[in-house]
Design an enzyme around this catalytic site. Sequence first.
Site, mmCIF file in Angstrom:
data_model
loop_
_atom_site.group_PDB
_atom_site.id
_atom_site.type_symbol
_atom_site.label_atom_id
_atom_site.label_comp_id
_atom_site.label_asym_id
_atom_site.label_seq_id
_atom_site.Cartn_x
_atom_site.Cartn_y
_atom_site.Cartn_z
ATOM 1 N N TYR A 67 7.164 -1.000 7.703
ATOM 2 C CA TYR A 67 6.232 -1.284 6.405
ATOM 3 C C TYR A 67 5.111 -1.973 7.151
ATOM 4 C CZ TYR A 67 8.272 0.528 2.112
ATOM 5 O OH TYR A 67 9.628 1.070 1.195
ATOM 6 N N ARG A 70 3.021 0.711 8.399
ATOM 7 C CA ARG A 70 2.497 1.145 6.880
ATOM 8 C C ARG A 70 1.295 0.303 6.693
ATOM 9 N NH1 ARG A 70 6.218 2.821 2.390
ATOM 10 N NH2 ARG A 70 4.162 3.677 2.017
ATOM 11 N N HIS A 119 4.063 1.183 -8.405
ATOM 12 C CA HIS A 119 5.169 0.626 -7.739
ATOM 13 C C HIS A 119 4.806 -0.637 -6.505
ATOM 14 C CE1 HIS A 119 6.560 5.859 -7.415
ATOM 15 N NE2 HIS A 119 7.247 5.271 -8.984
ATOM 16 N N CYS A 147 11.522 -16.555 3.153
ATOM 17 C CA CYS A 147 10.699 -17.487 1.414
ATOM 18 C C CYS A 147 11.029 -19.227 2.004
ATOM 19 C CB CYS A 147 11.806 -17.341 0.679
ATOM 20 S SG CYS A 147 11.284 -18.431 -0.462
#
Length: 253
Positions: A67, A70, A119, A147
Amino acid sequence: MKFDEFLLEALRRARRVAVLTGAGISAESGIPTFREAQTGLWAQYDPQELATPQAFRRNPRLVWEWYAWRRQLVTQAEPNPGHLALTALAGFVPQLTLITQNVDGLHQRAGSAGVIELHGNLTRYICFDRRHPVSAWAETDEVPPRCPLCGSRLRPDVVWFGESLPAEALRQAATAARSCDLFLSVGTSALVQPAASLPLEARQQGAMVVEVNPKETLLTPYVSVYVAGRAGEVLPALLRAAWPSAAENGLPG
Ligand code: APR
């Protein structure tokens, strides 16, 4: 590029237009599509390897890095005349609802407002366990980072295979499909549910369904008008043909 007067008249008369876009509208921005063998993103990877919660659990670093690659592509990409024509279309019809399966944010960067992202969006992050939205985290060598609220691994805020779509986005998209008088499907292979049902719901309630795609798809047999071509060429030409004044207003492409 010549268009059927029937289509141009329907565009000019349309009051509520719904548009569904897929990876094809970003192809001319240099973003590979998913299923086209010669260029498709999946051609290089096994989809099950990268875009499922199981894949992330098995190999979080690989999924995170795919990702990141991308995201890099998307950051370097620019909206193309296809995106810009849809932004302009909003100024020609009373109501336009833009629904996308894409996660690249290029419609927003083209100036479209109120984009329904079925999405998700790969430029946003959430954590894996609790889906906390996270926009910043402390410098770390750990990949993926964790996180700050619950310590679980971060992931892109996109819908993976087997995950459910954001309920509100899907509700809005279904409402638009059921109330539009013209539905435009652009650059999608019409394979993935529930997005693929939207044009059929529009057809069901009497809307005109128009498809723009260089190749025929599963949807093609059900549409009122199929326009073979690339979004970056067809959409600007379609707007110029329907609203010749648009040319003076500097329509893109
Ligand atoms: N203009 C318009 N359409 C194009 C262009 C172009 N320049 N280039 C390719 N296409 C078409 C292809 O013919 C194909 O039908 O775009 C479509 C891309 O299909 P997919 O790669 O399957 O992408 P999409 O339909 O968006 O996939 C839907 O599946 O993989 C999941 O979540 C992912 O959102 C994605 C969903």
